[in-house]
Scaffold this active site. Structure first.
Site, PDB file in Angstrom:
ATOM      1  N   LYS A 118      40.484  47.145  38.916  1.00  0.00           N
ATOM      2  CA  LYS A 118      40.807  46.491  37.646  1.00  0.00           C
ATOM      3  C   LYS A 118      41.358  47.554  36.723  1.00  0.00           C
ATOM      4  O   LYS A 118      41.033  48.738  36.859  1.00  0.00           O
ATOM      5  CB  LYS A 118      39.553  45.880  37.012  1.00  0.00           C
ATOM      6  CG  LYS A 118      39.852  44.723  36.101  1.00  0.00           C
ATOM      7  CD  LYS A 118      40.022  43.435  36.892  1.00  0.00           C
ATOM      8  CE  LYS A 118      40.540  42.316  36.041  1.00  0.00           C
ATOM      9  NZ  LYS A 118      40.428  41.025  36.760  1.00  0.00           N
ATOM     10  N   ASP A 158      45.826  39.623  34.065  1.00  0.00           N
ATOM     11  CA  ASP A 158      44.493  39.157  33.688  1.00  0.00           C
ATOM     12  C   ASP A 158      44.640  38.720  32.227  1.00  0.00           C
ATOM     13  O   ASP A 158      45.770  38.447  31.780  1.00  0.00           O
ATOM     14  CB  ASP A 158      43.451  40.268  33.889  1.00  0.00           C
ATOM     15  CG  ASP A 158      42.015  39.762  33.790  1.00  0.00           C
ATOM     16  OD1 ASP A 158      41.521  39.180  34.750  1.00  0.00           O
ATOM     17  OD2 ASP A 158      41.379  39.929  32.713  1.00  0.00           O
TER      18      ASP A 158
END
Ligand code: 2IT
Length: 441
Positions: A118, A158
């Site tokens: 991430k 995201d």
């Protein structure tokens, strides 16, 4: 857990995500002394590495702005690092560590060979112009490009990062790397290597999972009322598919409040969600301004105050707390599928589970997004493009497989299915086995 709490006492979200997984896997772990011998848990909770960098850019007023950028490469046991980029003012290493940790198990559930990662920045897209977004993305990539590659680490979107941002990021990557392999990022535009249905995939996949869960419980989504939160890419995909399947979406929300839609969301309203997101205003009230006859805005309220059959958190971590869960149950809600990552607090999950509410966790429900990113990588690597039907069929199959894995690992001695345990154990077994087979590294 106690050791982690002492070591990372400030990293609340990270500790929350780890605690949930460790509680779920405890029994299975204790049945496998070989995991303990190889210290799998101690290794699995630490990211492989974290890159932190300064991102400096110039805003529309000509002022110099500085943000922080990160990439957390969490685990590569089953494939190259894979996971989204989040641009949000609240981004911290703790947030990205929790997301990278979750991503590792989620990616394992997809059936595809992808490790967990991430990244992102504390850059706040709210109120920014397109030109500012572009300059920020370019400055961010000046650092990120050294960390990524189509066989090393493949970022995607995201919160705060969608097709527009991926375009700007890819443009700069090409200039810097002189590499024209589109597989370095997913969520690309459809004309330059993006997979058809990737924008829809997280929401569509979540509704396919919800269908399987309801079917297993002897229920049907047709005619049910759905309250969802957010109005971004994930909420848009979820609303689209919920409506197609015959459900009635009666609430969407934003940081400013909730929009109730008593007659159910229309196709025009679903299209308008995209306009609202692209505006960077971050106000759900805009829906009620545009459709005053259909939508009623209440400031300061969440979607969980609206009476519904099914609750779908689609926005941010910990957006549904214990009090929200109690309010939903008091209003007759009987199912909650978490579409956002860790959308429910531990108290909310406990409240749902102890009241017999059907509940499934984000890492299973929302895995269709990254799964379709995996399909995008496959298309890029083989220089082909699948039709919408082909991608949708594969997404269907993957969501069904994830549901089956949850049932396999989550069915309790009394017959009820604990989807939290099921998802965590299924993901863990795959990652832990791969780590074991690859030796002590
Ligand atoms: O949380 C997620 O799974 C995503 N933001 C999508 C990640 C991806 O690589 O498609």
């Amino acid at each position: 857990m106690a050791k982690l709490q002492a070591k990372y006492s400030q990293e609340k979200e990270y500790l929350q995500a780890v605690q949930e997984v460790l509680e779920s896997i405890e029994d299975v772990y204790n049945q496998h002394p070989e995991f303990e011998k190889a210290k799998i848990v101690e290794r699995l909770v630490e990211p492989d590495r974290i890159f932190t960098f300064r991102v400096t850019w110039i805003d529309d007023k000509g002022e110099v702005q500085t943000n922080l950028g990160y990439r957390v490469q969490f685990n590569s046991a089953i494939g190259p690092y894979k996971g989204g980029l989040r641009f949000h003012k609240a981004v911290t290493p703790s947030m990205l560590k929790f997301l990278g940790f979750e991503q590792t198990f989620k990616n394992a559930l997809t059936t595809l060979p992808m490790g967990g990662a991430k990244g992102g920045s504390d850059f706040d897209p709210v109120g920014k112009s397109d030109a500012e977004i572009m300059r920020f993305c370019q400055a961010f990539m000046l650092e990120l490009w050294k960390c990524i590659g189509p066989d090393q680490d493949i970022p995607a979107g995201d919160v705060g990062v969608g097709g527009r941002e991926i375009g700007f990021l890819y443009g700069m990557y090409k200039k810097l790397a002189r590499e024209y392999n589109t597989g370095v990022l997913t969520g690309k535009g459809a004309t330059w290597g993006g997979s058809i249905l990737r924008p829809e995939a997280t929401g569509f996949g979540a509704l396919y999972f919800t269908q399987h869960l309801l079917h297993k419980a002897g229920k049907d989504i047709q005619g049910k009322t759905v309250a969802l939160s957010g109005f971004g890419n994930v909420a848009w995909g979820a609303a689209t598919k919920a409506k197609q399947l015959g459900a009635k979406v009666i609430a969407i929300s934003g940081p400013d409040g909730v929009c109730q839609i008593p007659d159910g969301i229309t196709d025009e309203m679903i299209d308008y969600m995209l306009v609202m997101r692209a505006s960077n205003r971050n106000k759900v009230e805009d829906m009620a301004v545009k459709f005053p006859e259909l939508a009623k805005f209440t400031p300061g309220k969440k979607s969980w105050s609206v009476k519904c059959d099914i609750a779908l958190p689609c926005a941010f971590q910990n957006e549904l707390n214990g009090d929200d869960a109690k309010e939903l149950i008091a209003n007759g809600t009987w199912c909650c599928c978490e579409v956002s990552n860790m959308g429910c607090t531990p108290e909310a999950i406990h409240t749902f589970q102890s009241n017999g509410i059907l509940f499934a966790p984000g890492k299973a429900v929302n895995a269709g997004g990254v799964a379709t990113s995996g399909l995008e990588m496959t298309q890029n690597a083989s220089h082909i493009s699948w039709s919408a039907q082909e991608v949708d069929d594969k997404l269907h199959f993957i969501m069904q497989s994830i549901h089956e894995a949850c049932v396999k690992y989550g069915t309790q001695p009394d017959g009820h299915i604990d989807y939290v345990k099921g998802a965590n154990i299924a993901g863990f077994m795959k990652v832990a086995t791969a780590m074991l087979e690859q030796g002590i590294i």
